[in-house]
Design an enzyme around this catalytic site. Structure first.
Site, mmCIF file in Angstrom:
data_model
loop_
_atom_site.group_PDB
_atom_site.id
_atom_site.type_symbol
_atom_site.label_atom_id
_atom_site.label_comp_id
_atom_site.label_asym_id
_atom_site.label_seq_id
_atom_site.Cartn_x
_atom_site.Cartn_y
_atom_site.Cartn_z
ATOM 1 N N ARG A 70 1.079 -1.434 0.415
ATOM 2 C CA ARG A 70 0.087 -0.078 -0.117
ATOM 3 C C ARG A 70 0.514 1.004 -0.170
ATOM 4 N NH1 ARG A 70 -2.881 1.696 4.672
ATOM 5 N NH2 ARG A 70 -2.746 -0.050 5.107
ATOM 6 N N TYR A 124 -17.028 14.098 -17.728
ATOM 7 C CA TYR A 124 -17.396 12.354 -17.698
ATOM 8 C C TYR A 124 -18.127 12.369 -16.854
ATOM 9 C CZ TYR A 124 -17.357 7.331 -16.717
ATOM 10 O OH TYR A 124 -17.159 6.636 -15.898
ATOM 11 N N ASP A 189 -8.510 16.457 -17.388
ATOM 12 C CA ASP A 189 -8.841 15.345 -18.001
ATOM 13 C C ASP A 189 -7.775 15.107 -19.249
ATOM 14 O OD1 ASP A 189 -9.734 12.921 -18.364
ATOM 15 O OD2 ASP A 189 -11.435 12.986 -17.409
ATOM 16 N N LYS A 214 -8.370 2.938 -19.616
ATOM 17 C CA LYS A 214 -8.743 3.271 -21.605
ATOM 18 C C LYS A 214 -7.537 3.459 -22.609
ATOM 19 C CE LYS A 214 -13.228 4.424 -19.861
ATOM 20 N NZ LYS A 214 -12.388 4.923 -18.289
#
Length: 405
Positions: A70, A124, A189, A214
């Site tokens: 982590r 988005y 973005d 993507k």
């Protein structure tokens, strides 16, 4: 990691292949390794405690083994280094998804008491919802580019834009927005454009967000998000990631690094096909408007005169599915899928109309894709050529408008 060549002089295609891999020769490896460890042995508890304390205080990357997955992971660190190189950033921090990445950015700014966000629609759908619903205690002011400077307040922690925007492909000038932001950080973005088509940091943005699911991954088989930024903000993001647990799985990091190596080739090939499909759709009387960004890219959006759901159900080669950026072509109806969560009035005001379809163009042959689209669009009574309006254009999209046949 030290490269055997001057990395600053490498072209983008070379960078995509070699970035993040610079120390493989010294390790006696050709392909990057996959490290799935969740913990790492330590025989010096006091030394490890000091390292963890240093991370908690500064967010700096740990020297040596990462102690616990982590905190960091060597495989993911390679992907982060490579993406930072492609975006021209000091550093990058990867997350489990694009939304986890955006959440970390908002939490990082809120930790400074800067909970107000200025944003430009469209975004988005889930990004829009996260801001509008105030789920993280943020307050948002929606505006256009001209209103950004006036919308900024003393507690504004962020200005956010997406360009080209999802799903209308509307574009804004990153340089103009950055100027309007003043000292407030601008987050762009860059999922649709990728660093192949634009590098927002060069135009004044402070942070670049990607849904790595993507184009960066590029094959529809991995989920992730990443923020490219300066070293100081990367340290804060790593602290947020450690505390909230939105870590990228190392298998995803491995696949994303592999995806970057073909990113320029995939984006350019798909963009050429998308541009041709946009041209044909713009000349087709069955479409009311076609959106294709001036910057190029592999995304095409178009509004139809008929029922958009019949087009989606009518394709055979193209896949009706959410997401984008894969090697195969996908189509979806934003108003009922990706942007259904956005208020209908806000959605329409942002140009996300009910007859709009969004298509992510893949690597198939353009003629096969066009035959599939032509069949799905169905027959139409063609108006005389003299009765069809000419193509019009504005600052963000190329479009063709017609009266319904």
């Amino acid at each position: 990691m030290t490269s055997r060549i001057d990395a600053d002089r490498r072209e983008q295609a070379t960078e995509a292949v070699h970035a993040g891999r610079e120390d493989l020769a010294a390790l006696g490896l050709h392909a990057p390794p996959l490290d799935l460890s969740t913990t790492y042995p330590s025989y010096d508890s006091r030394g490890e405690a000091a390292r963890i304390d240093e991370f908690a205080r500064t967010g700096a990357r740990l020297e040596g083994p990462p102690v616990y997955a982590r905190l960091d992971n060597p495989t993911n660190a390679r992907f982060e280094a490579a993406l930072a190189r492609l975006e021209g950033a000091d550093d990058a921090v990867a997350f489990a998804s694009g939304m986890a990445a955006l959440t970390a950015v908002l939490l990082a700014r809120a930790s400074l008491g800067l909970r107000h966000v200025v944003a430009v629609r469209p975004l988005y759908g889930c990004s829009d919802h996260l801001l509008a619903a105030g789920l993280l205690g943020t307050e948002v002011t929606w505006t256009d580019v001209a209103g950004i400077a006036e919308a900024i307040r003393p507690d504004t922690g962020l200005v956010m834009v997406e360009t080209p925007a999802n799903p209308t492909l509307a574009e804004v000038s990153v340089r103009a927005v950055a100027h309007a932001c003043g000292s407030v950080p601008l987050l762009v973005d860059n999922t649709f454009a990728t660093p192949v088509l634009q590098r927002p940091l060069e135009d004044g943005a402070r942070m670049v967000l990607h849904s790595a699911t993507k184009y960066l991954g590029g094959h529809g088989d991995v989920m992730g998000g990443v923020v490219a930024c300066d070293d100081g903000f990367a340290r804060t993001l790593r602290q947020v990631r450690f505390a909230t647990g939105g870590v990228l799985h190392p298998m995803a990091g491995y696949l994303l690094l592999r995806g970057l190596s073909t990113l320029p080739v995939r984006v350019r090939a798909a963009s050429a096909t998308a541009a041709e499909l946009a041209r044909r759709l713009a000349d087709d009387p069955r479409t009311a408007r076609v959106h294709y960004p001036k910057i190029g890219g592999a995304m095409v959006s178009f509004e139809v005169h008929g029922d958009p759901h019949e087009v989606v159900s009518g394709v055979r080669l193209i896949t009706p599915a959410v997401s984008l950026g894969s090697v195969d072509t996908l189509i979806q109806h934003p108003a009922s899928i990706s942007h259904r969560i956005v208020d209908e009035g806000d959605r329409h005001a942002a140009g996300v109309h009910d007859r709009l379809l969004r298509m992510s163009v893949g690597l198939e042959d353009v003629e096969d894709l066009w035959r599939d689209l032509d069949r799905a669009l169905g027959p139409v009574a063609r108006a005389p050529l003299s009765a069809r309006p000419a193509r019009t254009a504005d600052a963000t999209v190329r479009e063709r408008e017609r009266a319904a046949p």
